[in-house]
Scaffold this active site. Structure first.
Site, PDB file in Angstrom:
ATOM      1  N   ASP A 270       7.603  -3.047  -6.393  1.00 34.33           N
ATOM      2  CA  ASP A 270       6.228  -3.534  -6.239  1.00 34.33           C
ATOM      3  C   ASP A 270       6.030  -4.732  -7.163  1.00 34.33           C
ATOM      4  OD1 ASP A 270       3.419  -3.891  -6.148  1.00 34.33           O
ATOM      5  OD2 ASP A 270       3.106  -1.761  -5.774  1.00 34.33           O
TER       6      ASP A 270
ATOM      7  N   HIS B 207       2.868   2.137   3.636  1.00 35.30           N
ATOM      8  CA  HIS B 207       3.840   2.149   2.548  1.00 35.30           C
ATOM      9  C   HIS B 207       3.565   3.317   1.624  1.00 35.30           C
ATOM     10  CE1 HIS B 207       0.449  -0.369   1.279  1.00 35.30           C
ATOM     11  NE2 HIS B 207       0.741  -0.120   0.019  1.00 35.30           N
TER      12      HIS B 207
END
Ligand SMILES: [Zn+2]
Length: 139
Positions: free
Chosen positions: A38, A102
């Site tokens: 991320d 996600h």
């Protein structure tokens, strides 16, 4: 189709990552999924497990695909645990910021789950991603 999905796949950030139009620190990829660091980690090793098929909401996925995603989440979470030794790795699926399904894995180093992160440099993301990658089960 809802308001957050007006532009669909064309302008979707994760679809662009999947197509290679946006750089990412990749941990794993197969025909159906990509696993990346991320860019806005709230803690070291925050990781995204992303189905390649553009779907906006996890519980609109085919059940089989959802189960495949969770099976991969299990492998990735264990790899994070082995690589980075957090207290535990937590999973969050909400997808309000990017309307493409996600699973976000949050390594928690204390008994507190910080969800808001700050942008990290690609060098640091690649370094941490590499450590997690080394701990993934062999394909
Ligand atoms: Zn997408």
């Amino acid at each position: 189709m809802n308001a957050t999905d007006e532009n669909g796949e064309k302008d979707c950030v994760f679809c662009k990552v999947i197509r290679g139009e946006i750089p990412c620190a990749k941990i794993y990829e197969d025909k159906k999924f990509i696993v990346i660091a991320d860019v806005y980690p709230a803690s070291k090793g925050q990781t995204l497990v992303i189905p390649k098929k553009h779907e906006t909401y996890a519980f609109k996925m085919q059940k089989e695909e959802y189960e495949e995603m969770q099976s991969l989440v299990y492998d990735v979470a264990r790899a994070i645990d082995n690589a980075l030794k957090p207290l535990r790795t937590c999973e969050v699926i909400e997808g309000f910021a990017v309307p493409h399904v996600h699973a976000r894995l949050h390594p928690a180093y204390e008994q507190y789950l910080q969800l808001q992160g700050q942008k990290e440099t690609m060098d640091k993301l690649e370094e941490t991603a590499g450590r997690i990658k080394e701990n993934m089960p062999l394909a």
